[in-house]
Design an enzyme around this catalytic site. Structure first.
Site, PDB file in Angstrom:
ATOM      1  N   ASP A  28       0.842  -1.198   0.000  1.00  0.00           N
ATOM      2  CA  ASP A  28       0.000   0.000   0.000  1.00  0.00           C
ATOM      3  C   ASP A  28       0.875   1.246   0.000  1.00  0.00           C
ATOM      4  O   ASP A  28       1.882   1.305   0.706  1.00  0.00           O
ATOM      5  CB  ASP A  28      -0.897  -0.016   1.238  1.00  0.00           C
ATOM      6  N   ILE A  29       0.496   2.239  -0.776  1.00  0.00           N
ATOM      7  CA  ILE A  29       1.255   3.485  -0.875  1.00  0.00           C
ATOM      8  C   ILE A  29       1.129   4.319   0.408  1.00  0.00           C
ATOM      9  O   ILE A  29       1.995   5.136   0.718  1.00  0.00           O
ATOM     10  CB  ILE A  29       0.829   4.287  -2.123  1.00  0.00           C
ATOM     11  N   HIS A  93     -10.702  -5.016  -4.075  1.00  0.00           N
ATOM     12  CA  HIS A  93      -9.396  -5.287  -3.490  1.00  0.00           C
ATOM     13  C   HIS A  93      -9.509  -5.703  -2.032  1.00  0.00           C
ATOM     14  O   HIS A  93     -10.488  -5.419  -1.367  1.00  0.00           O
ATOM     15  CB  HIS A  93      -8.451  -4.099  -3.639  1.00  0.00           C
ATOM     16  N   LEU A  94      -8.475  -6.396  -1.592  1.00  0.00           N
ATOM     17  CA  LEU A  94      -8.366  -6.851  -0.220  1.00  0.00           C
ATOM     18  C   LEU A  94      -7.165  -6.167   0.414  1.00  0.00           C
ATOM     19  O   LEU A  94      -6.100  -6.114  -0.201  1.00  0.00           O
ATOM     20  CB  LEU A  94      -8.186  -8.373  -0.194  1.00  0.00           C
TER      21      LEU A  94
END
Length: 99
Positions: A28-29, A93-94
């Protein structure tokens, strides 16, 4: 085209940690914790009800593998799906991260 579709096509940067024919996992960003991972189907699906079972199974199986990796540094795991109206990106998404 959403950002996840661009990541799949390698048109946007992401630190990819797993990829097969059907799914992609990347960091994740804006991580909640170190190792915060997103797991997505490579084909665009807006919600969980749209995804074929065999692809959803792959996402869940990989999330279990990722959980084992994260548990080396955390005492718990948080997993959440973003689907339908809760999905601001528009691509199912997960999220998985250690707590």
């Amino acid at each position: 085209m959403d950002i996840f579709c661009k990541i799949i096509k390698k048109e946007a940067d992401a630190k990819i940690i797993y990829e097969d024919d059907d799914i992609l996992a990347f960091l994740d960003i804006e991580p909640q914790t170190k190792g915060h991972t997103l797991i997505i189907p490579k084909k665009h699906y807006g919600g969980i009800l749209d995804i074929p079972d065999h692809i959803l199974n792959k996402i869940l199986i990989y999330s279990k593998q990722r959980a084992k990796e994260l548990m080396k540094n955390y005492t718990g795991i948080k997993i959440g799906f973003n689907s339908g109206t809760a999905n601001e990106i528009g691509h199912f998404h997960l999220h998985i991260f250690g707590i």
